[in-house]
Design an enzyme around this catalytic site. Structure first.
Site, PDB file in Angstrom:
ATOM      1  N   ARG A 312       0.625  -1.310   0.641  1.00 57.93           N
ATOM      2  CA  ARG A 312      -0.085   0.191   0.201  1.00 57.93           C
ATOM      3  C   ARG A 312       1.325   1.226   0.073  1.00 57.93           C
ATOM      4  O   ARG A 312       1.827   1.258   0.380  1.00 57.93           O
ATOM      5  CB  ARG A 312      -0.405  -0.040   1.000  1.00 57.93           C
ATOM      6  N   GLU A 341      -4.677   7.365  -5.018  1.00 55.60           N
ATOM      7  CA  GLU A 341      -4.715   6.470  -5.905  1.00 55.60           C
ATOM      8  C   GLU A 341      -5.653   7.206  -6.642  1.00 55.60           C
ATOM      9  O   GLU A 341      -6.780   8.023  -6.461  1.00 55.60           O
ATOM     10  CB  GLU A 341      -4.528   5.251  -5.994  1.00 55.60           C
ATOM     11  N   HIS A 360      -1.939   0.692  -9.946  1.00 57.10           N
ATOM     12  CA  HIS A 360      -2.547  -0.523  -8.539  1.00 57.10           C
ATOM     13  C   HIS A 360      -2.932  -1.571  -9.370  1.00 57.10           C
ATOM     14  O   HIS A 360      -4.306  -1.975  -9.061  1.00 57.10           O
ATOM     15  CB  HIS A 360      -2.986   0.302  -7.365  1.00 57.10           C
TER      16      HIS A 360
END
Ligand SMILES: O=CC(=O)O
Length: 403
Positions: A312, A341, A360
């Site tokens: 993360r 993000e 991601h």
């Protein structure tokens, strides 16, 4: 016994040619036509699993029982954030529908009184949606939240637990694709793949590879921080590159597991940081790992080292990273995760040329999406049926938080 049989449902079983099941619907036609990739057998969970063992490819599998329930009898699942325009996501909804009465957020909001009673579970796809107190207060029969993905840092576990609701995640489905992305980022950064692509398509045809030399992964030292199932899969892959593998983890792995991948335990993270050519972050985001890598830790790394993050974003202090990359404290970074993000377009990380950022995509594969949904469905149904969550409580445990 039931536990291990149920878990066997989660293991990859080769898809037979001509086999008609849901797994097949989830495979991209280009892959399906080759017929050799591994997928778990899809089981209709409306048929409750009082099981009898049979054998497939040397593995014991559980055959489902017969009773098929009508839609009205199925437990209601509220689905959050199944958007997108891809057929895969539609298939995801179709997969859920085989086991649950599907209720979209729109349907719920339109008919709150009736729907709220039906909803026994919530399926969370992607880690963006949050589940707040107000939503939980309106769902008196909610028992379980099935998170499709391993990280649950986007959910307020304490608050959810106070409602007597369990949260489950899907560590098995995500392990291989996330480890693959870790390797892809490491190789791409080492060999400056993105710059290479840009140069190859640029109008300037007079370029010299010696102006942008990479470094080699083979026989380099890889330090893995976080040796759960993803970290372990990274180590398995790194072994094929003859890498020296160091790892740091809260708990040391068993000796046989270390030997199987040739990994050496570093009790102190500092030792790993000082010795590694590549440092890969694979920890969960918790209060303990928040900004685990900051200015001090970056300063301990070799100036030739590369930092890779597949966990993360908030595990790294991003301001410290910007400074370290600008001042060449470390060679480069490769991140699949950031905070927020996506990053704002004017973020200083986006202005650097010694960084690769992907949006991601650790589990963004056709196979992983389906497997995560199946794992989440298995978990949710286990909770609803009052059964143990498959593999819960083992080392690579599916998490089940809550009372
Ligand atoms: O980020 C992906 C996951 O949490 O599984």
């Amino acid at each position: 016994m039931l536990r291990s049989k149920a878990f066997s449902l989660l293991k990859p079983i080769p898809l037979m040619s001509g086999q008609s099941n849901l797994a097949y619907e989830f495979i991209h036609p280009a892959i399906a036509s080759h017929g050799h990739c591994c997928h778990r057998r899809s089981v209709d969970y409306r048929q409750r699993y009082k099981t009898h063992p049979s054998s497939a490819g040397g593995r014991t599998i559980s055959a489902p029982q017969t009773k098929v329930m009508a839609e009205e009898e199925l437990p209601g699942v509220l689905i959050l954030d199944i958007g997108g325009t891809h057929g895969v996501l539609e298939n995801l909804a179709a997969l859920l529908k085989k086991h649950f009465r599907l209720i979209t957020m729109k349907e719920f909001l339109q008919n709150k009184k009736e729907m709220s009673k039906k909803i026994q579970s919530i399926f969370v796809f992607e880690c963006r949606p949050t589940i707040d107190r107000e939503l939980l207060e309106s769902l008196p029969n909610l028992k379980v939240i099935g998170n499709s993905g391993v990280g649950v840092n986007h959910l307020d576990l304490k608050m959810i637990s106070s409602f007597g609701v369990k949260v489950t995640n899907t560590p098995h489905a995500v392990a291989d694709p996330t480890a693959d992305i870790g390797m892809a980022l490491m190789l791409a950064s080492a060999r400056r793949l993105v710059e290479g692509c840009q140069i190859a398509v640029s109008p300037d045809t007079k370029y010299f590879a010696v102006d942008w030399l990479g470094v080699e992964v083979t026989r380099a030292t890889l330090g893995i921080i976080g040796m759960g199932s993803i970290g372990y899969r990274v180590a398995q892959r790194a072994r094929a590159f003859d890498m020296r593998i160091l790892y740091h983890n809260r708990n040391r792995r068993r000796k046989e597991e270390e030997e199987a991948v040739g990994a050496h335990y570093c009790e102190k993270m500092e030792d790993l940081l000082q010795q590694s050519d590549f440092v890969m972050l694979v920890v969960n985001l918790t209060p303990e790992t928040h900004k685990l890598i900051g200015k001090k830790e970056l300063g301990l790394m070799k100036p030739t080292a590369t930092l890779i993050n597949i966990s993360r974003g908030a595990v790294i202090d991003q301001d410290a990273l910007v400074e370290a990359l600008q001042n060449k404290v470390i060679r480069a970074a490769a991140l699949d995760v950031t905070y927020p993000e996506p990053l704002p377009r004017d973020h200083p990380l986006l202005k650097l040329n010694n960084i690769i950022i992907t949006p991601h995509i650790g589990t963004a594969t056709v196979q992983a999406i389906r497997m995560m949904a199946e794992e989440a469905i298995t978990n949710m149904l286990a909770v609803l049926n009052g059964q143990p969550i498959p593999n819960h409580g083992r080392r690579r445990a599916t998490w089940a938080f809550g009372k």
